[in-house]
Motif scaffolding. Structure first.
Motif, PDB file in Angstrom:
ATOM      1  N   LEU A  99       0.329 -33.819   8.975  1.00  0.00           N
ATOM      2  CA  LEU A  99      -0.585 -34.769   8.353  1.00  0.00           C
ATOM      3  C   LEU A  99      -1.650 -33.957   7.642  1.00  0.00           C
ATOM      4  N   PHE A 100      -1.955 -34.335   6.420  1.00  0.00           N
ATOM      5  CA  PHE A 100      -3.025 -33.701   5.667  1.00  0.00           C
ATOM      6  C   PHE A 100      -4.052 -34.768   5.323  1.00  0.00           C
ATOM      7  N   LEU A 101      -5.326 -34.487   5.629  1.00  0.00           N
ATOM      8  CA  LEU A 101      -6.399 -35.413   5.315  1.00  0.00           C
ATOM      9  C   LEU A 101      -7.601 -34.627   4.838  1.00  0.00           C
ATOM     10  N   ASP A 102      -8.497 -35.331   4.173  1.00  0.00           N
ATOM     11  CA  ASP A 102      -9.674 -34.686   3.606  1.00  0.00           C
ATOM     12  C   ASP A 102     -10.923 -35.117   4.357  1.00  0.00           C
ATOM     13  N   ASP A 103     -11.754 -34.130   4.705  1.00  0.00           N
ATOM     14  CA  ASP A 103     -13.029 -34.464   5.339  1.00  0.00           C
ATOM     15  C   ASP A 103     -14.012 -34.901   4.250  1.00  0.00           C
ATOM     16  N   PRO A 104     -15.222 -35.339   4.613  1.00  0.00           N
ATOM     17  CA  PRO A 104     -16.175 -35.819   3.610  1.00  0.00           C
ATOM     18  C   PRO A 104     -16.609 -34.767   2.595  1.00  0.00           C
ATOM     19  N   ASN A 105     -16.341 -33.499   2.863  1.00  0.00           N
ATOM     20  CA  ASN A 105     -16.687 -32.429   1.925  1.00  0.00           C
ATOM     21  C   ASN A 105     -15.519 -32.042   1.031  1.00  0.00           C
ATOM     22  N   GLY A 106     -14.382 -32.706   1.187  1.00  0.00           N
ATOM     23  CA  GLY A 106     -13.208 -32.376   0.397  1.00  0.00           C
ATOM     24  C   GLY A 106     -12.391 -31.250   0.987  1.00  0.00           C
ATOM     25  N   ILE A 107     -12.694 -30.841   2.213  1.00  0.00           N
ATOM     26  CA  ILE A 107     -11.924 -29.780   2.864  1.00  0.00           C
ATOM     27  C   ILE A 107     -10.671 -30.401   3.471  1.00  0.00           C
ATOM     28  N   VAL A 108      -9.536 -29.765   3.228  1.00  0.00           N
ATOM     29  CA  VAL A 108      -8.259 -30.273   3.709  1.00  0.00           C
ATOM     30  C   VAL A 108      -8.048 -29.847   5.161  1.00  0.00           C
ATOM     31  N   ILE A 109      -7.715 -30.818   6.000  1.00  0.00           N
ATOM     32  CA  ILE A 109      -7.386 -30.587   7.404  1.00  0.00           C
ATOM     33  C   ILE A 109      -5.892 -30.861   7.571  1.00  0.00           C
ATOM     34  N   GLU A 110      -5.205 -29.926   8.196  1.00  0.00           N
ATOM     35  CA  GLU A 110      -3.767 -30.050   8.452  1.00  0.00           C
ATOM     36  C   GLU A 110      -3.559 -30.198   9.951  1.00  0.00           C
ATOM     37  N   LEU A 111      -2.848 -31.250  10.340  1.00  0.00           N
ATOM     38  CA  LEU A 111      -2.511 -31.469  11.751  1.00  0.00           C
ATOM     39  C   LEU A 111      -1.002 -31.325  11.891  1.00  0.00           C
ATOM     40  N   ASN A 112      -0.570 -30.399  12.749  1.00  0.00           N
ATOM     41  CA  ASN A 112       0.846 -30.090  12.931  1.00  0.00           C
ATOM     42  C   ASN A 112       1.358 -30.666  14.251  1.00  0.00           C
ATOM     43  N   TYR A 113       2.287 -31.616  14.140  1.00  0.00           N
ATOM     44  CA  TYR A 113       2.866 -32.279  15.307  1.00  0.00           C
ATOM     45  C   TYR A 113       4.318 -31.839  15.482  1.00  0.00           C
ATOM     46  N   PRO A 114       4.815 -31.869  16.716  1.00  0.00           N
ATOM     47  CA  PRO A 114       6.236 -31.578  16.922  1.00  0.00           C
ATOM     48  C   PRO A 114       7.099 -32.572  16.133  1.00  0.00           C
ATOM     49  N   ALA A 115       8.110 -32.061  15.442  1.00  0.00           N
ATOM     50  CA  ALA A 115       8.993 -32.921  14.651  1.00  0.00           C
ATOM     51  C   ALA A 115       9.657 -33.984  15.524  1.00  0.00           C
ATOM     52  N   ALA A 116       9.845 -33.692  16.790  1.00  0.00           N
ATOM     53  CA  ALA A 116      10.465 -34.662  17.700  1.00  0.00           C
ATOM     54  C   ALA A 116       9.637 -35.947  17.791  1.00  0.00           C
ATOM     55  N   GLU A 117       8.319 -35.835  17.672  1.00  0.00           N
ATOM     56  CA  GLU A 117       7.476 -37.037  17.706  1.00  0.00           C
ATOM     57  C   GLU A 117       7.721 -37.909  16.489  1.00  0.00           C
ATOM     58  N   LYS A 118       7.926 -37.308  15.337  1.00  0.00           N
ATOM     59  CA  LYS A 118       8.241 -38.060  14.112  1.00  0.00           C
ATOM     60  C   LYS A 118       9.604 -38.709  14.247  1.00  0.00           C
ATOM     61  N   ALA A 119      10.571 -38.017  14.845  1.00  0.00           N
ATOM     62  CA  ALA A 119      11.918 -38.566  15.036  1.00  0.00           C
ATOM     63  C   ALA A 119      11.866 -39.816  15.917  1.00  0.00           C
ATOM     64  N   VAL A 120      11.026 -39.809  16.944  1.00  0.00           N
ATOM     65  CA  VAL A 120      10.872 -40.986  17.814  1.00  0.00           C
ATOM     66  C   VAL A 120      10.314 -42.159  17.016  1.00  0.00           C
ATOM     67  N   LEU A 121       9.310 -41.896  16.176  1.00  0.00           N
ATOM     68  CA  LEU A 121       8.733 -42.956  15.344  1.00  0.00           C
ATOM     69  C   LEU A 121       9.779 -43.511  14.367  1.00  0.00           C
ATOM     70  N   ASP A 122      10.559 -42.615  13.767  1.00  0.00           N
ATOM     71  CA  ASP A 122      11.588 -43.052  12.830  1.00  0.00           C
ATOM     72  C   ASP A 122      12.630 -43.912  13.544  1.00  0.00           C
ATOM     73  N   ALA A 123      12.998 -43.542  14.758  1.00  0.00           N
ATOM     74  CA  ALA A 123      13.971 -44.316  15.531  1.00  0.00           C
ATOM     75  C   ALA A 123      13.447 -45.711  15.870  1.00  0.00           C
ATOM     76  N   LYS A 124      12.130 -45.814  16.069  1.00  0.00           N
ATOM     77  CA  LYS A 124      11.502 -47.106  16.339  1.00  0.00           C
ATOM     78  C   LYS A 124      11.357 -47.950  15.072  1.00  0.00           C
ATOM     79  N   GLY A 125      11.515 -47.275  13.920  1.00  0.00           N
ATOM     80  CA  GLY A 125      11.313 -47.959  12.658  1.00  0.00           C
ATOM     81  C   GLY A 125       9.839 -48.077  12.286  1.00  0.00           C
ATOM     82  N   ALA A 126       9.027 -47.241  12.905  1.00  0.00           N
ATOM     83  CA  ALA A 126       7.577 -47.288  12.640  1.00  0.00           C
ATOM     84  C   ALA A 126       7.203 -46.514  11.407  1.00  0.00           C
TER      85      ALA A 126
END
Length: 152
Positions: free
Chosen positions: A125-152
């Motif tokens: 996930l990439f998001l911008d703080d109020p100063n325009g600085i990019v924050i990257e959050l790295n999650y295990p791909a397995a968590e995304k696979a679970v969401l995809d399986a749920k159809g979320a």
């Protein structure tokens, strides 16, 4: 291989209150003790606030009425250069709890950009703080696979 790990990152902010709130709301950092410096600021912690090593974010405020303490301590910077990442492209963290974070960001009205990197087994996930600085959050791909399986 080096013995380096992220200690902290510093942001000079013209929007100290908004920036503090952003990192508290989005990443769950808490405001904690800060040494007395000749300029205003906030230290934000990820973990036990009695351990200075957990002060991962040092916010540096600019006192527009008396900027000399900051200038003498850290040097002068043109305020117009304080938006965006400048020479820093982004700040990245490993994270867990993708589904909860996505729901939390939606509740806060914060948009993010998503990308999967299969070779690294990460969903980002990439998001911008109020100063325009990019924050990257790295999650295990397995968590995304679970969401995809749920159809979320």
């Amino acid at each position: 291989m080096t013995n380096l790990s992220l200690n902290h990152f510093s942001i000079r902010s013209l929007e100290i209150e908004k920036t503090t709130q952003f990192y508290a709301d989005v990443l769950g950092f808490t405001v904690g003790p800060r040494p007395e410096f000749p300029f205003p600021g906030v230290w934000m912690y990820n973990g036990d606030e009695s351990d200075w090593a957990n002060a991962v974010l040092h916010l540096i405020a600019i006192d527009k009425n008396d900027p000399n303490g900051l200038k003498q301590y850290l040097g002068d910077r043109d305020p117009s250069s304080l938006y965006g990442s400048g020479a820093v492209d982004h700040i990245a963290f490993f994270a867990k709890g993708l589904e909860a974070k996505l729901a939390h960001l939606k509740k806060l009205g914060i948009t993010c950009r998503e990308r999967s990197v299969p070779v690294l087994k990460l969903h980002q996930l990439f998001l911008d703080d109020p100063n325009g600085i990019v924050i990257e959050l790295n999650y295990p791909a397995a968590e995304k696979a679970v969401l995809d399986a749920k159809g979320a």
